[in-house]
Design an enzyme around this catalytic site. Structure first.
Site, short mmCIF file in Angstrom:
data_model
loop_
_atom_site.label_atom_id
_atom_site.label_comp_id
_atom_site.label_asym_id
_atom_site.label_seq_id
_atom_site.Cartn_x
_atom_site.Cartn_y
_atom_site.Cartn_z
N ASN A 2 0.82 -1.22 0.00
CA ASN A 2 0.00 0.00 0.00
C ASN A 2 0.85 1.27 0.00
O ASN A 2 0.68 2.15 0.83
CB ASN A 2 -0.95 -0.01 1.21
CG ASN A 2 -2.11 0.94 1.03
OD1 ASN A 2 -2.39 1.41 -0.08
ND2 ASN A 2 -2.79 1.26 2.11
N GLU A 28 2.06 -3.56 -4.80
CA GLU A 28 1.43 -2.25 -4.57
C GLU A 28 2.43 -1.22 -4.11
O GLU A 28 2.27 -0.59 -3.07
CB GLU A 28 0.26 -2.35 -3.57
CG GLU A 28 -1.07 -2.60 -4.24
CD GLU A 28 -2.25 -2.17 -3.37
OE1 GLU A 28 -2.58 -2.95 -2.45
OE2 GLU A 28 -2.82 -1.11 -3.62
N ASP A 141 0.14 -10.92 -3.90
CA ASP A 141 -1.23 -10.67 -3.45
C ASP A 141 -2.18 -11.25 -4.49
O ASP A 141 -2.41 -10.63 -5.52
CB ASP A 141 -1.44 -9.16 -3.29
CG ASP A 141 -2.87 -8.81 -2.92
OD1 ASP A 141 -3.70 -9.73 -2.76
OD2 ASP A 141 -3.16 -7.61 -2.79
N ASN A 143 -5.34 -11.79 -4.10
CA ASN A 143 -6.64 -11.12 -3.99
C ASN A 143 -7.84 -12.07 -3.97
O ASN A 143 -8.98 -11.65 -4.26
CB ASN A 143 -6.82 -10.09 -5.12
CG ASN A 143 -6.51 -8.68 -4.64
OD1 ASN A 143 -6.92 -8.30 -3.55
ND2 ASN A 143 -5.79 -7.91 -5.44
N HIS A 238 -1.60 -5.24 4.55
CA HIS A 238 -1.13 -6.63 4.50
C HIS A 238 0.00 -6.81 5.51
O HIS A 238 0.61 -5.83 5.95
CB HIS A 238 -0.58 -6.97 3.11
CG HIS A 238 -1.59 -6.94 2.01
ND1 HIS A 238 -2.10 -8.08 1.43
CD2 HIS A 238 -2.17 -5.91 1.37
CE1 HIS A 238 -2.96 -7.75 0.48
NE2 HIS A 238 -3.03 -6.43 0.41
#
Length: 250
Positions: A2, A28, A141, A143, A238
């Site tokens: 993030n 990310e 990730d 998802n 995360h």
DNA sequence: TCTTAATGCCC
DNA sequence: TGAGATGCG
DNA sequence: GGGCATTAAGACCGCATCTCA
């Protein structure tokens, strides 16, 4: 993570200096390389490789390696995915490593279909690598939580992207093709998650999802000696996950 | 993710 | 330069 | 019409970007 610039401010490099993994894969990153401070690009003992999305502040992956890889490839070789900066492939002595930020399907049906297409398009590529006698690790990730044990609120999220039957079926197909979710080799227990919503204090109450995985081809699973989730590490929505591989080089 | 309000359904 | 809105997750 | 279930909408957090003074 993030936003890699945000986690650097929160101590990513101190954590890295303490853990010293052979390889670190992050997803990310939300930055182009010209936006990164010099401290993250040098002086920490890793070669770094970056694949950024075209759009500023969106997506992006990075792989940090102590030992220089034999080969590095940005993207899957498929334009519609590569423009979003989702894949880094590195070749190492004993395996190929795919560092992937799989698409999120929550925005609308178009993005959900894009996510499903990504799963469908990746699988034959990695299957072929295994058929060519490579060991392959696919991490990042994903998802998608595969089973009810992989999220705290399965019933409430059957219609939410991330736990929809069509998405879970994609992971079933990976397993049917011989791919192994390494965490479950070592940890059959529930309540082990790698992502929590920032909202409503979800992480404090461990209301999370396990959506980050190391999948490996079946025969390489025998070389895996540990897999874990490090939910004590803060700094993102995360937490880190790890895979330990037997050292065959001597 | 959770709360609230609105809706639907069965007796 | 910073408040407020937007996009995305 | 009471009780129970499902559904819809809104607030919720954080990072990065953009717009507008």
């Amino acid at each position: 993570v993030n936003g890699v610039r945000a986690v650097v401010k929160k101590g990513l490099l101190d954590w890295l200096d303490h853990e010293r993994p052979d390889i670190l894969c992050i997803q990310e990153t939300k930055a182009h390389t010209d936006q990164l401070s010099s401290e993250i690009l040098q002086d920490h003992g890793y070669k770094t490789y970056w694949h950024s999305g075209e759009r500023r502040g969106y997506s992006g992956v990075a792989t940090f390696c102590k030992e220089e890889p034999l080969y590095v490839q940005e993207g899957l070789g498929i334009e519609k995915y590569d423009r979003e900066g989702r894949v880094l492939l590195t070749e190492h002595e004993d395996f190929l490593l795919y560092n992937i930020y799989f698409p999120n399907g929550q925005k609308d049906d178009v993005r959900l279909q894009y996510k499903l297409d990504f799963y469908d398009d990746l699988l034959p590529i990695i299957n072929e690598q295994v058929e060519s006698d490579n060991n392959v690790i696919v991490t990042g990730d994903w998802n998608t939580a595969h089973f009810p044990i992989d999220l705290a609120r399965p019933k409430e999220n059957i219609r939410t992207s991330g736990f929809m039957p069509v998405e879970r079926e994609r992971l079933d197909t990976y397993v049917d093709n011989g791919w192994v979710d390494t965490f479950r080799l070592f940890h059959p227990e529930p309540h082990r998650y790698s992502w929590w919503s920032y909202r409503m204090g979800a992480r404090d109450r461990n209301i999370g999802w396990r959506i980050d995985y190391f999948f490996v081809n079946g025969s390489f699973a025998e070389s895996c000696i540990d897999a874990d989730i490090h939910d004590d590490v803060m700094g993102s929505d995360h937490c880190p996950i790890s895979l330990s591989i037997e050292n065959n080089s001597s």
